[in-house]
Design a protein around this motif. Sequence first.
Motif, mmCIF file in Angstrom:
data_model
loop_
_atom_site.group_PDB
_atom_site.id
_atom_site.type_symbol
_atom_site.label_atom_id
_atom_site.label_comp_id
_atom_site.label_asym_id
_atom_site.label_seq_id
_atom_site.Cartn_x
_atom_site.Cartn_y
_atom_site.Cartn_z
ATOM 1 N N ILE A 34 57.208 102.372 7.083
ATOM 2 C CA ILE A 34 58.109 101.484 6.332
ATOM 3 C C ILE A 34 58.672 100.395 7.246
ATOM 4 N N ARG A 35 59.079 100.773 8.459
ATOM 5 C CA ARG A 35 59.562 99.751 9.412
ATOM 6 C C ARG A 35 58.478 98.713 9.667
ATOM 7 N N HIS A 36 57.246 99.186 9.805
ATOM 8 C CA HIS A 36 56.121 98.287 10.042
ATOM 9 C C HIS A 36 55.944 97.310 8.880
ATOM 10 N N VAL A 37 56.038 97.812 7.661
ATOM 11 C CA VAL A 37 55.897 96.955 6.486
ATOM 12 C C VAL A 37 56.970 95.860 6.519
ATOM 13 N N PHE A 38 58.198 96.220 6.864
ATOM 14 C CA PHE A 38 59.263 95.212 6.916
ATOM 15 C C PHE A 38 59.105 94.264 8.100
ATOM 16 N N GLU A 39 58.527 94.734 9.193
ATOM 17 C CA GLU A 39 58.211 93.827 10.310
ATOM 18 C C GLU A 39 57.212 92.768 9.849
ATOM 19 N N MET A 40 56.208 93.210 9.107
ATOM 20 C CA MET A 40 55.216 92.257 8.598
ATOM 21 C C MET A 40 55.871 91.260 7.652
ATOM 22 N N ARG A 41 56.714 91.753 6.768
ATOM 23 C CA ARG A 41 57.364 90.904 5.773
ATOM 24 C C ARG A 41 58.192 89.800 6.433
ATOM 25 N N ALA A 42 58.818 90.120 7.558
ATOM 26 C CA ALA A 42 59.692 89.161 8.247
ATOM 27 C C ALA A 42 58.936 87.927 8.744
ATOM 28 N N VAL A 43 57.635 88.009 8.862
ATOM 29 C CA VAL A 43 56.816 86.892 9.344
ATOM 30 C C VAL A 43 56.496 85.907 8.220
ATOM 31 N N LEU A 44 56.676 86.319 6.990
ATOM 32 C CA LEU A 44 56.213 85.557 5.837
ATOM 33 C C LEU A 44 57.251 84.553 5.329
ATOM 34 N N THR A 45 56.757 83.537 4.651
ATOM 35 C CA THR A 45 57.652 82.602 3.959
ATOM 36 C C THR A 45 58.228 83.325 2.740
ATOM 37 N N PRO A 46 59.284 82.794 2.130
ATOM 38 C CA PRO A 46 59.840 83.441 0.926
ATOM 39 C C PRO A 46 58.808 83.612 -0.190
ATOM 40 N N GLU A 47 57.949 82.626 -0.386
ATOM 41 C CA GLU A 47 56.928 82.726 -1.429
ATOM 42 C C GLU A 47 55.908 83.817 -1.091
ATOM 43 N N GLN A 48 55.475 83.834 0.172
ATOM 44 C CA GLN A 48 54.540 84.866 0.608
ATOM 45 C C GLN A 48 55.182 86.247 0.507
ATOM 46 N N ALA A 49 56.468 86.326 0.849
ATOM 47 C CA ALA A 49 57.176 87.607 0.809
ATOM 48 C C ALA A 49 57.228 88.160 -0.615
ATOM 49 N N GLU A 50 57.387 87.268 -1.603
ATOM 50 C CA GLU A 50 57.386 87.723 -2.998
ATOM 51 C C GLU A 50 56.041 88.357 -3.365
ATOM 52 N N GLU A 51 54.957 87.708 -2.989
ATOM 53 C CA GLU A 51 53.616 88.251 -3.260
ATOM 54 C C GLU A 51 53.402 89.547 -2.481
ATOM 55 N N PHE A 52 53.848 89.566 -1.254
ATOM 56 C CA PHE A 52 53.749 90.766 -0.409
ATOM 57 C C PHE A 52 54.505 91.928 -1.046
ATOM 58 N N ASP A 53 55.721 91.659 -1.503
ATOM 59 C CA ASP A 53 56.520 92.710 -2.145
ATOM 60 C C ASP A 53 55.800 93.269 -3.374
ATOM 61 N N ARG A 54 55.223 92.383 -4.169
ATOM 62 C CA ARG A 54 54.474 92.844 -5.351
ATOM 63 C C ARG A 54 53.307 93.734 -4.930
ATOM 64 N N ALA A 55 52.612 93.341 -3.871
ATOM 65 C CA ALA A 55 51.460 94.119 -3.404
ATOM 66 C C ALA A 55 51.893 95.488 -2.898
ATOM 67 N N VAL A 56 52.995 95.536 -2.165
ATOM 68 C CA VAL A 56 53.498 96.815 -1.657
ATOM 69 C C VAL A 56 53.879 97.726 -2.818
ATOM 70 N N VAL A 57 54.604 97.168 -3.784
ATOM 71 C CA VAL A 57 55.024 97.961 -4.941
ATOM 72 C C VAL A 57 53.811 98.446 -5.721
ATOM 73 N N GLU A 58 52.823 97.576 -5.931
ATOM 74 C CA GLU A 58 51.602 97.977 -6.639
ATOM 75 C C GLU A 58 50.902 99.112 -5.908
ATOM 76 N N THR A 59 50.813 99.007 -4.588
ATOM 77 C CA THR A 59 50.140 100.028 -3.793
ATOM 78 C C THR A 59 50.886 101.368 -3.903
ATOM 79 N N LEU A 60 52.185 101.328 -3.814
ATOM 80 C CA LEU A 60 52.966 102.563 -3.908
ATOM 81 C C LEU A 60 52.886 103.161 -5.311
ATOM 82 N N ARG A 61 52.928 102.312 -6.332
ATOM 83 C CA ARG A 61 52.842 102.825 -7.704
ATOM 84 C C ARG A 61 51.470 103.421 -7.990
ATOM 85 N N ALA A 62 50.427 102.783 -7.468
ATOM 86 C CA ALA A 62 49.071 103.294 -7.681
ATOM 87 C C ALA A 62 48.930 104.670 -7.058
#
Length: 145
Positions: free
Chosen positions: A114-142
């Motif tokens: 989880i820390r790693h996922v948030f480290e990755m997120r910190a590198v992204l722009t706000p728009e990229q972070a929104e897409e990243f968040d959706r991908a993380v949530v989709e992966t966890l829900r799947a």
Amino acid sequence: MSGARSTFVTAIVAAVVGAATAWCAMNWSARQAQPSDVHRIVHERLHLTEAQDRRLDRIEADFSARRGPLEAKVREANHELSAAIAQSRGDTPEVQAAVDHFHTAMGDLQKATIRHVFEMRAVLTPEQAEEFDRAVVETLRADAD
């Protein structure tokens, strides 16, 4: 039931429980491959800049170095649990200690992931972070289905 038969039945039950524990641990470990799914999404869908790509490569390499020893601890704890079950005649303090050790090892790996996922997120722009968040949530829900 005779002593030999009781011992035999206990050994069979312990073997089955040990195998089931190992199977569960392997499946759990396989689910931990989720970050690679997220990494694929990051690199394929987020249109990273060269600087972001370099930073993410360093973050991924650092996590890979941390992840190996954590996974080894999970495997070690699983082995300890299997041995405790095989040697016990029930839900003993040794089995419970091994269960606690296994949960601690799994928890440490999950927290690091989880820390790693948030480290990755910190590198992204706000728009990229929104897409990243959706991908993380989709992966966890799947995985939850």
